[in-house]
Write an enzyme that holds these catalytic residues in place. Structure first.
Site, PDB file in Angstrom:
ATOM      1  N   VAL A  64     -16.867  -9.660   0.863  1.00  0.00           N
ATOM      2  CA  VAL A  64     -17.256  -8.652  -0.129  1.00  0.00           C
ATOM      3  C   VAL A  64     -17.418  -9.237  -1.538  1.00  0.00           C
ATOM      4  O   VAL A  64     -17.865  -8.549  -2.446  1.00  0.00           O
ATOM      5  CB  VAL A  64     -16.277  -7.449  -0.144  1.00  0.00           C
ATOM      6  CG1 VAL A  64     -16.487  -6.587   1.090  1.00  0.00           C
ATOM      7  CG2 VAL A  64     -14.825  -7.884  -0.255  1.00  0.00           C
ATOM      8  N   TYR A 155      -5.180 -14.033 -11.900  1.00  0.00           N
ATOM      9  CA  TYR A 155      -5.015 -12.781 -11.138  1.00  0.00           C
ATOM     10  C   TYR A 155      -4.935 -11.580 -12.096  1.00  0.00           C
ATOM     11  O   TYR A 155      -5.577 -10.542 -11.877  1.00  0.00           O
ATOM     12  CB  TYR A 155      -3.746 -12.903 -10.299  1.00  0.00           C
ATOM     13  CG  TYR A 155      -3.445 -11.751  -9.380  1.00  0.00           C
ATOM     14  CD1 TYR A 155      -4.148 -11.578  -8.190  1.00  0.00           C
ATOM     15  CD2 TYR A 155      -2.434 -10.841  -9.680  1.00  0.00           C
ATOM     16  CE1 TYR A 155      -3.856 -10.526  -7.331  1.00  0.00           C
ATOM     17  CE2 TYR A 155      -2.135  -9.790  -8.825  1.00  0.00           C
ATOM     18  CZ  TYR A 155      -2.846  -9.640  -7.654  1.00  0.00           C
ATOM     19  OH  TYR A 155      -2.558  -8.600  -6.798  1.00  0.00           O
ATOM     20  N   LYS A 159      -7.424  -8.327 -12.322  1.00  0.00           N
ATOM     21  CA  LYS A 159      -6.946  -6.954 -12.127  1.00  0.00           C
ATOM     22  C   LYS A 159      -7.123  -6.104 -13.391  1.00  0.00           C
ATOM     23  O   LYS A 159      -7.384  -4.911 -13.311  1.00  0.00           O
ATOM     24  CB  LYS A 159      -5.475  -6.966 -11.670  1.00  0.00           C
ATOM     25  CG  LYS A 159      -5.269  -7.605 -10.294  1.00  0.00           C
ATOM     26  CD  LYS A 159      -6.008  -6.852  -9.194  1.00  0.00           C
ATOM     27  CE  LYS A 159      -5.706  -7.387  -7.811  1.00  0.00           C
ATOM     28  NZ  LYS A 159      -6.412  -6.652  -6.742  1.00  0.00           N
TER      29      LYS A 159
HETATM   30  P1  NAP Z   1      -3.130  -9.758   2.127  1.00  0.00           P
HETATM   31  O1  NAP Z   1      -2.028  -9.398   3.044  1.00  0.00           O
HETATM   32  O2  NAP Z   1      -3.328 -11.192   1.777  1.00  0.00           O
HETATM   33  O3  NAP Z   1      -4.506  -9.170   2.717  1.00  0.00           O
HETATM   34  C1  NAP Z   1      -5.709  -9.374   2.046  1.00  0.00           C
HETATM   35  C2  NAP Z   1      -6.852  -8.752   2.833  1.00  0.00           C
HETATM   36  O4  NAP Z   1      -8.078  -8.984   2.115  1.00  0.00           O
HETATM   37  C3  NAP Z   1      -7.036  -9.344   4.214  1.00  0.00           C
HETATM   38  O5  NAP Z   1      -7.365  -8.326   5.120  1.00  0.00           O
HETATM   39  C4  NAP Z   1      -8.223 -10.308   4.029  1.00  0.00           C
HETATM   40  O6  NAP Z   1      -8.934 -10.381   5.244  1.00  0.00           O
HETATM   41  C5  NAP Z   1      -9.044  -9.562   2.986  1.00  0.00           C
HETATM   42  N1  NAP Z   1      -9.950 -10.392   2.187  1.00  0.00           N
HETATM   43  C6  NAP Z   1      -9.631 -11.372   1.293  1.00  0.00           C
HETATM   44  N2  NAP Z   1     -10.731 -11.865   0.739  1.00  0.00           N
HETATM   45  C7  NAP Z   1     -11.784 -11.191   1.271  1.00  0.00           C
HETATM   46  C8  NAP Z   1     -13.186 -11.256   1.080  1.00  0.00           C
HETATM   47  N3  NAP Z   1     -13.761 -12.103   0.240  1.00  0.00           N
HETATM   48  N4  NAP Z   1     -13.978 -10.405   1.787  1.00  0.00           N
HETATM   49  C9  NAP Z   1     -13.424  -9.528   2.672  1.00  0.00           C
HETATM   50  N5  NAP Z   1     -12.103  -9.418   2.873  1.00  0.00           N
HETATM   51  C10 NAP Z   1     -11.290 -10.248   2.188  1.00  0.00           C
HETATM   52  O7  NAP Z   1      -2.995  -9.010   0.733  1.00  0.00           O
HETATM   53  P2  NAP Z   1      -2.206  -7.637   0.329  1.00  0.00           P
HETATM   54  O8  NAP Z   1      -0.879  -8.016  -0.196  1.00  0.00           O
HETATM   55  O9  NAP Z   1      -2.317  -6.658   1.427  1.00  0.00           O
HETATM   56  O10 NAP Z   1      -3.102  -7.186  -0.918  1.00  0.00           O
HETATM   57  C11 NAP Z   1      -4.122  -6.202  -0.818  1.00  0.00           C
HETATM   58  C12 NAP Z   1      -4.560  -5.831  -2.235  1.00  0.00           C
HETATM   59  O11 NAP Z   1      -3.434  -5.322  -2.966  1.00  0.00           O
HETATM   60  C13 NAP Z   1      -5.099  -7.001  -3.035  1.00  0.00           C
HETATM   61  O12 NAP Z   1      -6.166  -6.587  -3.846  1.00  0.00           O
HETATM   62  C14 NAP Z   1      -3.912  -7.400  -3.895  1.00  0.00           C
HETATM   63  O13 NAP Z   1      -4.304  -8.057  -5.073  1.00  0.00           O
HETATM   64  C15 NAP Z   1      -3.300  -6.044  -4.174  1.00  0.00           C
HETATM   65  N6  NAP Z   1      -1.890  -6.082  -4.569  1.00  0.00           N
HETATM   66  C16 NAP Z   1      -0.946  -6.604  -3.737  1.00  0.00           C
HETATM   67  C17 NAP Z   1       0.383  -6.634  -4.164  1.00  0.00           C
HETATM   68  C18 NAP Z   1       1.491  -7.162  -3.298  1.00  0.00           C
HETATM   69  O14 NAP Z   1       2.616  -7.269  -3.793  1.00  0.00           O
HETATM   70  N7  NAP Z   1       1.243  -7.494  -2.054  1.00  0.00           N
HETATM   71  C19 NAP Z   1       0.717  -6.135  -5.432  1.00  0.00           C
HETATM   72  C20 NAP Z   1      -0.268  -5.634  -6.247  1.00  0.00           C
HETATM   73  C21 NAP Z   1      -1.577  -5.598  -5.807  1.00  0.00           C
HETATM   74  P3  NAP Z   1      -9.319 -11.764   5.996  1.00  0.00           P
HETATM   75  O15 NAP Z   1      -8.308 -12.813   5.623  1.00  0.00           O
HETATM   76  O16 NAP Z   1      -9.318 -11.365   7.434  1.00  0.00           O
HETATM   77  O17 NAP Z   1     -10.678 -12.086   5.478  1.00  0.00           O
END
Ligand code: NAP
Length: 248
Positions: A64, A155, A159
């Site tokens: 994406v 990051y 954001k």
């Molecule tokens: P995660 O476990 O690393 O999962 C990330 C997801 O994004 C995976 O499904 C990955 O799929 C997909 N992805 C990454 N790059 C992509 C790309 N270029 N095109 C399509 N899909 C892509 O991360 P998460 O912790 O669930 O985080 C999800 C969101 O929440 C992120 O935006 C993150 O910044 C935000 N967030 C997380 C936290 C936290 O503490 N975890 C806190 C604040 C905000 P594939 O690897 O299969 O491609």
């Protein structure tokens, strides 16, 4: 079921927060089109999990952060599902480093995925939502985009950019009844945070008023609310889901 009969696109739903959002949405009766970068066993497992909840669900391989790939993804979803009511821009990555050591590549990569993907997907869905005269876009930001964080200047910039982008789109899209909001999670236990040493995690948790990390499902619940018809007069907000963390 407050999303009954609706269709959502969720980016990055092969694991973590995106996966939890997909499950919640399906439990609320929403059809789900989701993506990850490659079609693999994890994607097929999520597809099966969602379908078993009684909704239409399909996973797509799409990067994406790539303009053409996002355009093709949305085109395929519209062909398969007919319409899209909700877009959740969740896909995101980290490449942490102190500023002293942060490379240009680390900066470009994180901003290139986290912020540009929101632009690419919004561009791709806008014509369809515009035509139908309704829609809800929820962009997953972070409290780090509000407060900043050590070792996360790239990051945080990505954001914070999402907030400015979302508020601008909220103004432009309001005339067509398309709402644009941001959910800003705090510290949530997923693969993204799995490498954080336990001592550091304990220190962070001690500073969170609710004294624990959030769960992916707690972020998903906020997304259900903002995506649903329960809040037709809410647009342009940033909703922190962070256990009361300071600065958020
Ligand atoms: P995660 O476990 O690393 O999962 C990330 C997801 O994004 C995976 O499904 C990955 O799929 C997909 N992805 C990454 N790059 C992509 C790309 N270029 N095109 C399509 N899909 C892509 O991360 P998460 O912790 O669930 O985080 C999800 C969101 O929440 C992120 O935006 C993150 O910044 C935000 N967030 C997380 C936290 C936290 O503490 N975890 C806190 C604040 C905000 P594939 O690897 O299969 O491609």
């Amino acid at each position: 079921m407050i999303l009954q009969g609706k269709t959502a696109i969720i980016t990055g739903a092969t694991r973590g927060i995106g996966h939890a959002i997909a499950i919640r949405f399906a439990k609320e009766g929403c059809n789900v089109a989701f993506c990850g970068r490659t079609r693999n066993a994890a994607m097929e497992a999520v597809e099966a999990e969602l379908t078993a909840l009684g909704v239409k669900a399909k996973g797509y391989a799409a990067d994406v952060a790539d303009y053409e790939s996002a355009q093709n993804f949305v085109k395929e979803v519209l062909a398969d599902f007919g319409n899209v009511d909700i877009l959740i821009n969740n896909a995101g990555i980290t490449a942490d480093s102190a500023m002293k050591r942060m490379s240009e590549e680390q900066f470009d990569k994180v901003v290139g995925v986290n912020l540009k993907s929101v632009f690419c997907m919004t561009k791709a869905i806008q014509p369809a939502m515009w035509k139908q005269g309704h829609g809800s876009i929820v962009n997953i930001g972070s409290v780090v985009g509000i407060a900043g964080n050590y070792n996360q200047a790239n990051y945080a910039a990505s954001k914070a950019g999402i907030i400015g982008f979302s508020k601008s789109c909220a103004k432009e899209f309001a005339a067509r009844n398309i709402r644009v909001n941001v959910v800003a999670p705090g510290f949530v236990e997923t693969e993204m945070t799995a490498d954080i040493p336990k001592e550091l995690m304990d220190t962070w948790c001690s500073r969170i008023p609710l004294k624990r990390p959030g769960t992916p499902d707690e972020v998903a619940q906020a997304c259900v609310f903002l995506a649903s018809d329960m809040c037709p007069y809410i647009t342009s907000v940033v909703l922190p889901v962070c256990g009361g963390m300071e600065d958020a």
